[in-house]
Design an enzyme around this catalytic site. Sequence first.
Site, short mmCIF file in Angstrom:
data_model
loop_
_atom_site.label_atom_id
_atom_site.label_comp_id
_atom_site.label_asym_id
_atom_site.label_seq_id
_atom_site.Cartn_x
_atom_site.Cartn_y
_atom_site.Cartn_z
N LYS A 145 0.84 -1.20 0.00
CA LYS A 145 0.00 0.00 0.00
C LYS A 145 0.88 1.25 0.00
CE LYS A 145 -3.61 -2.56 2.33
NZ LYS A 145 -4.31 -2.93 3.55
N GLN A 150 -5.12 -1.70 9.68
CA GLN A 150 -4.74 -2.98 9.09
C GLN A 150 -5.19 -4.13 9.98
OE1 GLN A 150 -3.16 -3.37 6.03
NE2 GLN A 150 -3.48 -5.54 6.37
N ASP A 178 -11.35 1.71 3.27
CA ASP A 178 -11.46 0.25 3.11
C ASP A 178 -12.91 -0.14 2.85
OD1 ASP A 178 -9.18 -1.31 3.15
OD2 ASP A 178 -8.96 -1.25 5.33
#
Length: 269
Positions: free
Chosen positions: A48, A92, A115
């Site tokens: 990322k 995460q 997300d």
Amino acid sequence: MNLIAIKDYVKIRKEEMKKEIFSLVRKPKLVIIQMNDDVASNSYVKGKLKDAEELGIEAKLIKLDESSSEEQLLTLIDDVNEDETVDGLIVQLPLPKHISEIKVKERINPKKDVDGFHPLSKFKACTPKGIVSYLTYIGFDFTGKNATIIGRSNIVGRPLAKLLLDLSMNVTVLHSKTSIEDRNFYLKRADLAVVAVGKPHLIKKDVPLKKDAIVIDVGISRLDGHLVGDIEPRDDVLLQTPVPGGVGLLTRLSLMENVLEAYQDGISR
Ligand code: NAD
């Protein structure tokens, strides 16, 4: 249909995004909070950060010690939520056992939840979004076609089913309690088969599929030291996405698209 490989599609989209981001008054900014030292997570985070750098997105990684309290994590999320210079925030996964994943997901400002995990997030979950964007790009005709999705998780199967329904597909979602006989029945009728289970080569190459089926392999597992998908490689369908170098690239691309969208929404707020 233009059956361009996923890696080439991603390359084209990245070039378009680079140009767009270059023309903005400031760089879009993504914050990644990581509260684990998981090998797979480390590699996803690295990917990322690399994507962001390549596209001209500012990305900041904040690592929290695994022994930190839930309150510390939630306070950090509040701080990032309030920071007007930050467009997107992701936490995460996986999180340590003493942290409630639901509380964390619900704490992220839906306007920054790139997300797409928050129930009210204004962003589409990255993997389903990436799959649909790619299928749209190659000219797949969704209307009235049969989609068979194997896996009903909140990050892949369920949100993908909704997107495909919105595109007027006939959607069947299968799962761990589906019999093999039924699974094969629905796969045989699929114009689009998406497998998101995480069991190496669950779908063997002799399972009958339409010869013009599009087969999307979301699963990633390790088998004999190699990364493999949920579907055995086969050459009797129109298209089968590779693992690695397939859906993972689409997921990463969607995350960056969501960050850019969050920036654009931010300036018009
Ligand atoms: P999950 O564990 O949350 O869900 C797995 C699903 O598979 C469940 O709904 C379960 O009912 C179903 N299932 C389990 N065994 C089955 C069986 N024998 N037959 C049919 N269905 C069965 O997993 P997830 O988070 O959705 O991820 C699935 C896989 O996709 C994993 O390998 C994950 O690493 C991978 N993944 C890849 C990407 C990517 O970007 N490439 C993104 C997300 C997930």
